[in-house]
Design a protein around this motif. Sequence first.
Motif, short mmCIF file in Angstrom:
data_model
loop_
_atom_site.label_atom_id
_atom_site.label_comp_id
_atom_site.label_asym_id
_atom_site.label_seq_id
_atom_site.Cartn_x
_atom_site.Cartn_y
_atom_site.Cartn_z
N ALA A 72 -41.31 -36.42 -37.46
CA ALA A 72 -40.42 -37.24 -38.28
C ALA A 72 -40.71 -37.03 -39.76
CB ALA A 72 -40.58 -38.72 -37.92
N GLY A 73 -42.00 -37.00 -40.12
CA GLY A 73 -42.36 -36.79 -41.52
C GLY A 73 -41.98 -35.41 -42.02
N VAL A 74 -42.17 -34.40 -41.19
CA VAL A 74 -41.81 -33.02 -41.58
C VAL A 74 -40.30 -32.90 -41.78
CG1 VAL A 74 -41.73 -30.62 -40.80
CG2 VAL A 74 -43.83 -31.95 -40.53
N LEU A 75 -39.52 -33.49 -40.88
CA LEU A 75 -38.07 -33.45 -41.01
C LEU A 75 -37.61 -34.13 -42.30
CD1 LEU A 75 -36.87 -34.21 -37.35
CD2 LEU A 75 -36.78 -32.03 -38.56
N PHE A 76 -38.28 -35.24 -42.64
CA PHE A 76 -37.93 -35.92 -43.89
C PHE A 76 -38.25 -35.04 -45.10
CE2 PHE A 76 -39.29 -38.40 -47.57
CZ PHE A 76 -38.13 -39.12 -47.82
N LEU A 77 -39.43 -34.43 -45.11
CA LEU A 77 -39.83 -33.58 -46.24
C LEU A 77 -38.91 -32.38 -46.38
CD1 LEU A 77 -43.73 -33.66 -45.91
CD2 LEU A 77 -42.32 -34.83 -47.61
N LEU A 78 -38.56 -31.75 -45.25
CA LEU A 78 -37.64 -30.61 -45.29
C LEU A 78 -36.28 -31.03 -45.83
CD1 LEU A 78 -38.44 -28.81 -41.90
CD2 LEU A 78 -39.03 -28.04 -44.21
N SER A 79 -35.79 -32.19 -45.39
CA SER A 79 -34.50 -32.69 -45.87
C SER A 79 -34.56 -32.96 -47.36
CB SER A 79 -34.13 -33.97 -45.11
OG SER A 79 -33.95 -33.72 -43.74
N ALA A 80 -35.66 -33.57 -47.81
CA ALA A 80 -35.80 -33.87 -49.23
C ALA A 80 -35.82 -32.60 -50.07
CB ALA A 80 -37.09 -34.68 -49.46
N VAL A 81 -36.52 -31.57 -49.58
CA VAL A 81 -36.58 -30.29 -50.31
C VAL A 81 -35.20 -29.64 -50.37
CG1 VAL A 81 -37.48 -27.93 -50.22
CG2 VAL A 81 -39.01 -29.86 -49.82
N VAL A 82 -34.50 -29.60 -49.23
CA VAL A 82 -33.17 -28.99 -49.18
C VAL A 82 -32.20 -29.71 -50.11
CG1 VAL A 82 -31.16 -28.55 -47.72
CG2 VAL A 82 -33.45 -28.04 -46.87
N LYS A 83 -32.21 -31.04 -50.07
CA LYS A 83 -31.28 -31.81 -50.92
C LYS A 83 -31.64 -31.64 -52.40
CE LYS A 83 -28.40 -33.98 -49.62
NZ LYS A 83 -27.00 -33.61 -49.30
N ALA A 84 -32.94 -31.59 -52.69
CA ALA A 84 -33.36 -31.40 -54.09
C ALA A 84 -32.92 -30.04 -54.61
CB ALA A 84 -34.87 -31.55 -54.19
N LYS A 85 -33.07 -29.00 -53.79
CA LYS A 85 -32.62 -27.66 -54.19
C LYS A 85 -31.12 -27.62 -54.37
CE LYS A 85 -36.35 -24.78 -52.33
NZ LYS A 85 -36.69 -23.69 -51.39
N GLY A 86 -30.40 -28.34 -53.48
CA GLY A 86 -28.95 -28.40 -53.59
C GLY A 86 -28.50 -29.04 -54.88
N ARG A 87 -29.18 -30.13 -55.27
CA ARG A 87 -28.83 -30.80 -56.53
C ARG A 87 -29.17 -29.92 -57.72
NH1 ARG A 87 -30.50 -35.51 -53.66
NH2 ARG A 87 -32.66 -35.20 -54.32
N THR A 88 -30.28 -29.20 -57.63
CA THR A 88 -30.68 -28.31 -58.73
C THR A 88 -29.67 -27.17 -58.90
OG1 THR A 88 -33.02 -28.76 -58.30
CG2 THR A 88 -32.50 -26.79 -59.59
N ALA A 89 -29.19 -26.63 -57.76
CA ALA A 89 -28.22 -25.55 -57.82
C ALA A 89 -26.91 -26.03 -58.43
CB ALA A 89 -27.97 -24.99 -56.41
N VAL A 90 -26.47 -27.22 -58.04
CA VAL A 90 -25.23 -27.78 -58.59
C VAL A 90 -25.37 -28.04 -60.07
CG1 VAL A 90 -23.69 -29.79 -58.55
CG2 VAL A 90 -24.49 -28.78 -56.40
#
Length: 294
Positions: free
Chosen positions: A268-286
């Motif tokens: 559960a913790g790993v899935l949260f961290l991966l999601s946070a990283v993906v969303k953060a990269k997505g916001r940075t790209a935008v």
Amino acid sequence: MSFDQNAFLIILTGSLIAISCGLLGVFMMLRKMSMTGDAISHAVLPGIVIGFFVSGSQRGLEVIIGAGILGIIATLIIDWLRKKARVQLDASIGITFTLLFAIGIILINLLAYKVDLDQECVLYGEIAYLPIDLWITGSGTNLGPRITYLALLNFVLVGGFIYLFFKELTLTSFDEGFGTVMGLPSKSINLALMSMVSYTTVSSFEAVGAILVVALLVVPPATAFLWTKELMKLIKLTSILGIVISILGYYLAYLFDSSIAGMMVTVAGVLFLLSAVVKAKGRTAVSGTSIANP
């Protein structure tokens, strides 16, 4: 590959517990009270110990009643400290759960010679023992794992509670003041929600432990919230994550020969961290695209 009945029962039970905790956790998160679930999961310990002492069994109804009462008391203390004593919410939660949890630990030590209960039994739990903890009727009929029935009952109660009071829970979660103006009994709904959290905690602590219940109350809803802000999608995604966590947690625990409950929460913790990283990269790209193309 042959069908492994024990694996199926463990994954099924883990999924039911994860979904039940996650569904309640969604509304706790929307109320900005996720850590209140943490407080309740620790604060019910004195009720569990007293109920265990009265009934002489961790399966007794007294244990559930004791935990439920302590959960409500914890909620009332937190609410009183926040509204009447003007103590900040985080401080109210910290004071309440540490005090009641410490009382529970003291009671365990005082009653240790009278009841077969220790801190590890309450705090950690282990779902791997599920296949040997069977429900045997008076006539000797084996009905299967007892904890699976508890998890199923809890799932039905939580699902029924949310279905029946969905409108009330939604309104009071997004805007408690507006719900009160609309004539909804906000305090009663809040107490009912906390009571369900208390019951879920005590019905799940044998399988995954009181501490790990906290992660299932907080992490799946928080992960889902990174991907969607729509309530129904949030509920569905949280439920799906609960199933994924149970499946991956079981097989990874089997692979590494480790605690199933602990591995479930790790997943559960790993899935949260991966999601946070993906969303953060997505916001940075935008953001980078916006700067390059004003």
